[in-house]
Design a protein around this motif. Sequence first.
Motif, PDB file in Angstrom:
ATOM      1  N   LEU A  30       0.843  -1.197   0.000  1.00  0.00           N
ATOM      2  CA  LEU A  30       0.000   0.000   0.000  1.00  0.00           C
ATOM      3  C   LEU A  30       0.874   1.240   0.000  1.00  0.00           C
ATOM      4  CD1 LEU A  30      -2.391  -1.398   2.687  1.00  0.00           C
ATOM      5  CD2 LEU A  30      -3.189  -0.648   0.438  1.00  0.00           C
ATOM      6  N   ARG A  31       0.483   2.214  -0.849  1.00  0.00           N
ATOM      7  CA  ARG A  31       1.216   3.479  -0.889  1.00  0.00           C
ATOM      8  C   ARG A  31       0.345   4.556  -1.500  1.00  0.00           C
ATOM      9  NH1 ARG A  31       4.285   6.755  -4.151  1.00  0.00           N
ATOM     10  NH2 ARG A  31       6.098   7.743  -3.147  1.00  0.00           N
ATOM     11  N   GLY A  32       0.184   5.666  -0.779  1.00  0.00           N
ATOM     12  CA  GLY A  32      -0.457   6.853  -1.313  1.00  0.00           C
ATOM     13  C   GLY A  32      -1.858   6.645  -1.852  1.00  0.00           C
ATOM     14  N   GLY A  33      -2.658   5.828  -1.192  1.00  0.00           N
ATOM     15  CA  GLY A  33      -4.025   5.594  -1.636  1.00  0.00           C
ATOM     16  C   GLY A  33      -4.158   4.547  -2.722  1.00  0.00           C
TER      17      GLY A  33
ATOM     18  N   ARG B 137      -1.170  -1.192 -10.068  1.00  0.00           N
ATOM     19  CA  ARG B 137      -1.710  -0.539  -8.887  1.00  0.00           C
ATOM     20  C   ARG B 137      -3.189  -0.232  -9.090  1.00  0.00           C
ATOM     21  NH1 ARG B 137       0.702   5.707  -8.650  1.00  0.00           N
ATOM     22  NH2 ARG B 137      -0.591   6.544 -10.336  1.00  0.00           N
ATOM     23  N   TYR B 138      -3.943  -0.384  -7.992  1.00  0.00           N
ATOM     24  CA  TYR B 138      -5.367  -0.082  -7.958  1.00  0.00           C
ATOM     25  C   TYR B 138      -5.594   1.126  -7.057  1.00  0.00           C
ATOM     26  CZ  TYR B 138      -6.284  -4.872  -9.667  1.00  0.00           C
ATOM     27  OH  TYR B 138      -6.336  -6.043 -10.392  1.00  0.00           O
TER      28      TYR B 138
ATOM     29  N   ALA C 217       9.469  -3.525  -2.443  1.00  0.00           N
ATOM     30  CA  ALA C 217       9.466  -2.684  -1.236  1.00  0.00           C
ATOM     31  C   ALA C 217       9.532  -1.224  -1.668  1.00  0.00           C
ATOM     32  CB  ALA C 217      10.654  -3.027  -0.343  1.00  0.00           C
ATOM     33  N   PHE C 218       8.912  -0.341  -0.872  1.00  0.00           N
ATOM     34  CA  PHE C 218       8.934   1.106  -1.116  1.00  0.00           C
ATOM     35  C   PHE C 218       9.897   1.775  -0.141  1.00  0.00           C
ATOM     36  CE2 PHE C 218       4.435  -0.072  -2.055  1.00  0.00           C
ATOM     37  CZ  PHE C 218       4.410   0.252  -3.408  1.00  0.00           C
ATOM     38  N   ASP C 219      10.607   2.796  -0.627  1.00  0.00           N
ATOM     39  CA  ASP C 219      11.313   3.661   0.314  1.00  0.00           C
ATOM     40  C   ASP C 219      10.474   4.909   0.557  1.00  0.00           C
ATOM     41  OD1 ASP C 219      11.716   5.432  -1.816  1.00  0.00           O
ATOM     42  OD2 ASP C 219      13.865   5.033  -2.002  1.00  0.00           O
ATOM     43  N   ASP C 220      11.024   5.891   1.254  1.00  0.00           N
ATOM     44  CA  ASP C 220      10.287   7.113   1.568  1.00  0.00           C
ATOM     45  C   ASP C 220      10.546   8.227   0.564  1.00  0.00           C
ATOM     46  OD1 ASP C 220       9.183   5.963   3.887  1.00  0.00           O
ATOM     47  OD2 ASP C 220      10.965   6.472   5.056  1.00  0.00           O
ATOM     48  N   ALA C 221      11.312   7.918  -0.489  1.00  0.00           N
ATOM     49  CA  ALA C 221      11.681   8.946  -1.461  1.00  0.00           C
ATOM     50  C   ALA C 221      11.017   8.749  -2.819  1.00  0.00           C
ATOM     51  CB  ALA C 221      13.202   8.962  -1.632  1.00  0.00           C
TER      52      ALA C 221
END
Length: 432
Positions: free
Chosen positions: A110-113, A125-126, A158-162
């Motif tokens: 999950l990221r940013g909605g 992505r959905y 995996a996602f980072d914060d950037a």
Amino acid sequence: MFLAALLLAATGCETEAPESAAADTPPSPALACAPENDGISLPEGFCAVVVADSLGPARHVAVEGDGDVYVMLRRPAADGAIAALRDTTGDGRADVVAYFGETGGTGIGLRGGYLYVAPDTMILRYRLTDGDLRPADPPETVVSAFPRERSHAAKPFAFDDAGWIYVNVGAPSNACQDPDRQQGVPGRDPCPLLEHYGGVWRFRADALGQTPDRDGFRYATGIRNGVANAWNPGTDKLYVAQHGRDQLSQLWPDLYTDEQSAELPAEELFEVEEGDDFGWPYCYFDQQQGKKVLAPEYGGDGQQVGRCADVEAPIAAFPGHWAPNDLLFYTGRQFPARYRGGAFIAFHGSWNRAPLPQQGYNVVFVPFTDGKVSGAYEVFADGFAGADPLVSPGDARYRPMGLAQGPDGSLYLTDSRQGRLWRVIYTGTTAE
């Protein structure tokens, strides 16, 4: 010193949470823990809620801030490849289960909605809408055209914060032989698979229509198959747990006994930085000697280091063939303080430890202090396999697969055999 740290009992040192960690919402007293934790064993003070069962071949899992849960399936169930779950009564069990998506896979996040999912050749992505369990619109394609082979095809990420997404591209090979897995055949040198496989590739998380050849950046190489990967907010770095190579004694019987082949090589946990090379297929980590050694396909004899002196070492090592399939850094405050900032790893279990019993099929905890491994791993959750001694993965009752942290600090675990989902909660007194 490294090997001694792996073999000694963990010291139980407390690990500081990242400064951004907020206090969790306490678990609801209405949560219905399973009798005897559904047959799995947990440390004192913990219990397991069976959230759902028979979901399908569950892989990775993600949990929304409102408690909705999304599980990626390896193959589509009757109504879709992604299971969406909601608990409307507060007892911890999912009383609403819905499916969507057409193609199975492993990665989910999950990221940013948005809900990101990873079939074997792409990242989709959905868009999620407040209040709706299932997305109303079809998915957007973030990355497509990943190479796909019969083995090691999963694309966990995996996602980072950037704003970056890091994707595992596993190598469809044991040790880059041609033909593969044949006795006495040398490895190709240089290994041509490393051009498109065997590492981590980085992409923009919010850009659409990307492809590996045009937009991908090879962030790290020499990783045979890193199904377990995670960004650690406490260190601001990527970590990957690797599936090590197989069949040392079957392919090189003059150099290894069957007992050595059952134990070697280690499954490795890596701290990954841009440009790192972890040595596959030329090297493997021997946890008994505490060093990387040259693979027999490249002239090694089980002792020689050679070119492996120049590759990155693991920060922790585990018994051979346990198959690490997910990794999570705990940032919550529900569990006791010693768990904060440490790593949970789900092991899927071995198929190739004969003549020894098959092993793994558990979830371990690796303590961290100040961003570094600070003790030996501990088995946190066990008893999934059921049969003892286990002969093959087909005899296992459950196989741990995916990990996620809930908004209240609970730990969610998936099982790939029965499609079961557990939620582990702490019912003792949390020490701040």
